[in-house]
Design a protein around this motif. Structure first.
Motif, PDB file in Angstrom:
ATOM      1  N   GLN A  64       0.850  -1.182   0.000  1.00 14.02           N
ATOM      2  CA  GLN A  64       0.000   0.000   0.000  1.00 14.02           C
ATOM      3  C   GLN A  64       0.890   1.238   0.000  1.00 14.02           C
ATOM      4  OE1 GLN A  64      -2.547  -0.842   3.452  1.00 14.02           O
ATOM      5  NE2 GLN A  64      -4.187  -1.341   2.017  1.00 14.02           N
ATOM      6  N   VAL A  65       0.541   2.186  -0.849  1.00 17.60           N
ATOM      7  CA  VAL A  65       1.354   3.391  -1.034  1.00 17.60           C
ATOM      8  C   VAL A  65       0.497   4.619  -0.783  1.00 17.60           C
ATOM      9  CG1 VAL A  65       2.792   4.706  -2.635  1.00 17.60           C
ATOM     10  CG2 VAL A  65       2.787   2.190  -2.742  1.00 17.60           C
ATOM     11  N   ASP A  66       1.001   5.505   0.031  1.00 18.74           N
ATOM     12  CA  ASP A  66       0.341   6.779   0.290  1.00 18.74           C
ATOM     13  C   ASP A  66       1.056   7.862  -0.514  1.00 18.74           C
ATOM     14  OD1 ASP A  66      -1.539   8.480   1.646  1.00 18.74           O
ATOM     15  OD2 ASP A  66       0.121   9.198   2.873  1.00 18.74           O
ATOM     16  N   ALA A  67       0.305   8.840  -0.988  1.00 21.24           N
ATOM     17  CA  ALA A  67       0.870   9.922  -1.801  1.00 21.24           C
ATOM     18  C   ALA A  67       1.707   9.328  -2.937  1.00 21.24           C
ATOM     19  CB  ALA A  67       1.708  10.858  -0.945  1.00 21.24           C
ATOM     20  N   ALA A  68       1.086   8.421  -3.677  1.00 26.65           N
ATOM     21  CA  ALA A  68       1.804   7.674  -4.697  1.00 26.65           C
ATOM     22  C   ALA A  68       2.326   8.561  -5.815  1.00 26.65           C
ATOM     23  CB  ALA A  68       0.890   6.601  -5.298  1.00 26.65           C
ATOM     24  N   PRO A  69       3.609   8.465  -6.154  1.00 23.59           N
ATOM     25  CA  PRO A  69       4.143   9.209  -7.295  1.00 23.59           C
ATOM     26  C   PRO A  69       3.633   8.607  -8.604  1.00 23.59           C
ATOM     27  CG  PRO A  69       5.822   7.758  -6.387  1.00 23.59           C
ATOM     28  CD  PRO A  69       4.659   7.683  -5.463  1.00 23.59           C
ATOM     29  N   ASP A  70       3.872   9.292  -9.714  1.00 22.11           N
ATOM     30  CA  ASP A  70       3.333   8.853 -11.001  1.00 22.11           C
ATOM     31  C   ASP A  70       3.828   7.464 -11.410  1.00 22.11           C
ATOM     32  OD1 ASP A  70       1.971  11.227 -11.183  1.00 22.11           O
ATOM     33  OD2 ASP A  70       3.460  12.214 -12.466  1.00 22.11           O
ATOM     34  N   ASN A  71       5.027   7.105 -10.987  1.00 23.10           N
ATOM     35  CA  ASN A  71       5.598   5.825 -11.408  1.00 23.10           C
ATOM     36  C   ASN A  71       5.317   4.697 -10.414  1.00 23.10           C
ATOM     37  OD1 ASN A  71       7.230   6.821  -9.353  1.00 23.10           O
ATOM     38  ND2 ASN A  71       9.092   5.873 -10.178  1.00 23.10           N
ATOM     39  N   ALA A  72       4.433   4.935  -9.451  1.00 20.11           N
ATOM     40  CA  ALA A  72       4.233   3.983  -8.359  1.00 20.11           C
ATOM     41  C   ALA A  72       3.801   2.605  -8.845  1.00 20.11           C
ATOM     42  CB  ALA A  72       3.217   4.542  -7.364  1.00 20.11           C
ATOM     43  N   GLU A  73       2.906   2.563  -9.840  1.00 17.70           N
ATOM     44  CA  GLU A  73       2.432   1.260 -10.329  1.00 17.70           C
ATOM     45  C   GLU A  73       3.594   0.402 -10.820  1.00 17.70           C
ATOM     46  OE1 GLU A  73      -0.332  -0.314 -10.301  1.00 17.70           O
ATOM     47  OE2 GLU A  73      -2.010   1.099 -10.202  1.00 17.70           O
ATOM     48  N   ASN A  74       4.487   1.004 -11.582  1.00 14.66           N
ATOM     49  CA  ASN A  74       5.628   0.250 -12.104  1.00 14.66           C
ATOM     50  C   ASN A  74       6.576  -0.193 -10.990  1.00 14.66           C
ATOM     51  OD1 ASN A  74       4.741   0.539 -14.754  1.00 14.66           O
ATOM     52  ND2 ASN A  74       5.931   2.405 -15.100  1.00 14.66           N
ATOM     53  N   VAL A  75       6.787   0.682 -10.013  1.00 11.86           N
ATOM     54  CA  VAL A  75       7.702   0.341  -8.921  1.00 11.86           C
ATOM     55  C   VAL A  75       7.107  -0.766  -8.049  1.00 11.86           C
ATOM     56  CG1 VAL A  75       8.943   1.218  -6.918  1.00 11.86           C
ATOM     57  CG2 VAL A  75       8.655   2.674  -8.932  1.00 11.86           C
ATOM     58  N   VAL A  76       5.819  -0.688  -7.793  1.00 16.58           N
ATOM     59  CA  VAL A  76       5.155  -1.739  -7.010  1.00 16.58           C
ATOM     60  C   VAL A  76       5.232  -3.068  -7.748  1.00 16.58           C
ATOM     61  CG1 VAL A  76       2.917  -2.542  -6.173  1.00 16.58           C
ATOM     62  CG2 VAL A  76       3.640  -0.188  -5.735  1.00 16.58           C
ATOM     63  N   ARG A  77       5.044  -3.037  -9.059  1.00 17.26           N
ATOM     64  CA  ARG A  77       5.165  -4.279  -9.842  1.00 17.26           C
ATOM     65  C   ARG A  77       6.567  -4.856  -9.722  1.00 17.26           C
ATOM     66  NH1 ARG A  77       4.369  -2.394 -14.643  1.00 17.26           N
ATOM     67  NH2 ARG A  77       6.588  -2.316 -15.156  1.00 17.26           N
ATOM     68  N   ASP A  78       7.569  -4.006  -9.778  1.00 16.03           N
ATOM     69  CA  ASP A  78       8.953  -4.484  -9.638  1.00 16.03           C
ATOM     70  C   ASP A  78       9.192  -5.096  -8.259  1.00 16.03           C
ATOM     71  OD1 ASP A  78       9.469  -3.563 -12.189  1.00 16.03           O
ATOM     72  OD2 ASP A  78      10.473  -1.716 -11.521  1.00 16.03           O
ATOM     73  N   ALA A  79       8.573  -4.509  -7.237  1.00 16.82           N
ATOM     74  CA  ALA A  79       8.733  -5.042  -5.877  1.00 16.82           C
ATOM     75  C   ALA A  79       8.118  -6.438  -5.766  1.00 16.82           C
ATOM     76  CB  ALA A  79       8.094  -4.099  -4.868  1.00 16.82           C
ATOM     77  N   PHE A  80       6.941  -6.615  -6.364  1.00 20.91           N
ATOM     78  CA  PHE A  80       6.330  -7.938  -6.369  1.00 20.91           C
ATOM     79  C   PHE A  80       7.190  -8.947  -7.133  1.00 20.91           C
ATOM     80  CE2 PHE A  80       1.948  -6.027  -5.573  1.00 20.91           C
ATOM     81  CZ  PHE A  80       1.819  -6.620  -4.316  1.00 20.91           C
ATOM     82  N   GLN A  81       7.762  -8.513  -8.241  1.00 18.48           N
ATOM     83  CA  GLN A  81       8.611  -9.404  -9.023  1.00 18.48           C
ATOM     84  C   GLN A  81       9.837  -9.843  -8.235  1.00 18.48           C
ATOM     85  OE1 GLN A  81       9.329  -7.187 -12.630  1.00 18.48           O
ATOM     86  NE2 GLN A  81       7.443  -7.913 -13.608  1.00 18.48           N
ATOM     87  N   GLU A  82      10.344  -8.968  -7.380  1.00 16.64           N
ATOM     88  CA  GLU A  82      11.474  -9.336  -6.535  1.00 16.64           C
ATOM     89  C   GLU A  82      11.080 -10.412  -5.517  1.00 16.64           C
ATOM     90  OE1 GLU A  82      15.408  -9.009  -4.699  1.00 16.64           O
ATOM     91  OE2 GLU A  82      14.483  -9.014  -6.694  1.00 16.64           O
TER      92      GLU A  82
END
Length: 369
Positions: A64-82
């Motif tokens: 869960q991300v608060d005050a999500a920056p524009d690239n948050a979706e991509n970064v969250v996807r990368d975190a899941f991939q890790e």
């Protein structure tokens, strides 16, 4: 897990050792109707969280991300991939994982492993030493003896347990940082990462989020929670479930950067015909469920240590657990509910705990061992 996008979450997923934390990220209520802390006022104007979930490591991870920056979706996807990548490396259930190869060659030869596996095994040996075997990375010699599913409960006899106990000894785990190898000295030994790998996965996922510019987040999965930054301008809040009341929590800790792990006897537990509770947190000295604690919540800087230390502290019981935490060089705070329902805390936890329920002679109300 019950979650609402305004930031409240209740985590009740099952892991090999460490289980159950309530995570309260807003001032409203979760889908499971967990109450806000006394005195809180619901804030309908709180901005929504970016919330994504994925099943990994035999549990459910949520970011869960608060005050999500524009690239948050991509970064969250990368975190899941890790996290997904780490599952292939650290799972004891995959034949091709580092852990499975180490176990299959126990007593035969050392195995060259990845940096991730080396880190997890090394940390596991650290906690095994700190706790003098209360947490023992070689606990996995007990695999298959118990089954805690209500429809197929299996409780082993003393005769079945006894020969397995001889294979549990962290002192027989050899780690070479120079050659990146792990060796188990006895045939039949096995290491299990269920009590430590999820915490490490949170650490790695958190590093990716921060590296991608996502500063305000909460990650949780398998009884582990990591928070960083703020939720709607204030610290994230992690509540501690009442060990005998699944619909309430008795206290909360707040942080802008910490990892939490809770071990409890109330999840993955069954009752036999006599009413005795059998749970999954095993004392490797006896091979039986540990009985000195009802729940332990650990707060540390790193998930990898929070995960293992909560198991160790649970097995040790309040008095020995607090002594261990005061003795080791690694900073860790604890809130422990002993088998007598009494609440014990480290000095810093006493200062940070928020609005606990009124204790009765130091014990939780409505609590039965």
């Amino acid at each position: 897990a019950g979650v609402r996008d305004e930031g409240c979450a209740v985590l009740r997923t099952r892991a090999a050792y460490c289980l159950v934390a309530l995570v309260i990220g807003c001032q409203g209520q979760s889908e499971t109707t967990e109450p806000a802390l006394p005195g809180d006022v619901a804030n309908a104007s709180s901005p929504p969280l970016l919330s994504r979930t994925r099943p990994l490591m035999s549990t459910v991870f949520r970011i869960q991300v608060d005050a999500a920056p524009d690239n948050a979706e991509n970064v969250v996807r990368d975190a899941f991939q890790e996290i997904e990548r780490l599952e292939t490396v650290l799972s004891e259930w995959r034949d091709d994982s580092d852990i499975s190869r180490v176990n299959s060659l126990a007593g035969k030869k050392s195995v060259k492993v990845s940096d991730d596996t080396l880190r997890v095994v090394d940390a596991g040996v650290d906690v095994s030493m700190w706790s003098r075997g209360a947490f023992d990375l070689s606990w996995a010699a007990l695999w298959g003896l118990y089954d805690f599913r209500p429809d197929s409960i299996k409780i082993p006899s003393d005769d079945a347990i006894k020969p397995r106990l001889k294979l549990i000894d962290y002192k027989n785990i050899r780690v070479s940082k120079k050659y990146s190898t792990v060796f188990l000295k006895k045939r039949g030994m096995a290491i299990g990462t269920g009590g430590i790998a999820k915490g490490y996965a949170l650490d790695r996922a958190g590093a990716i989020l921060r590296g991608g510019g996502v500063d305000n987040y909460m990650i949780f999965g398998g009884g582990q929670v990591q928070v960083h930054g703020l939720r709607d301008g204030r610290p994230w809040r992690v509540g501690i479930q009442h060990p005998r009341d699944p619909k309430s929590y008795f206290a909360a800790l707040e942080s802008t950067g910490a990892s939490f792990s809770t071990s409890g006897d109330y999840e993955h537990a069954v009752f036999d015909g006599t009413g005795k509770r059998w749970h999954h947190i095993i004392d490797t000295k006896s091979g039986r469920p540990a009985g000195k604690s009802l729940s332990v919540t650990i707060m540390t800087a790193e998930g990898i240590y929070a995960d293992a230390l909560s198991t160790a502290a649970f097995v040790l019981g309040p008095t020995k657990a607090l002594k261990m935490l005061s003795r080791i060089a690694y900073p860790a705070e604890a809130v422990i509910v002993g088998a007598d329902c009494k609440v014990y805390m480290t000095p810093k936890a006493k200062k940070q705990i928020r609005r606990p329920v009124d204790l009765v002679d130091g014990r939780l109300p409505t609590c039965k061992p």
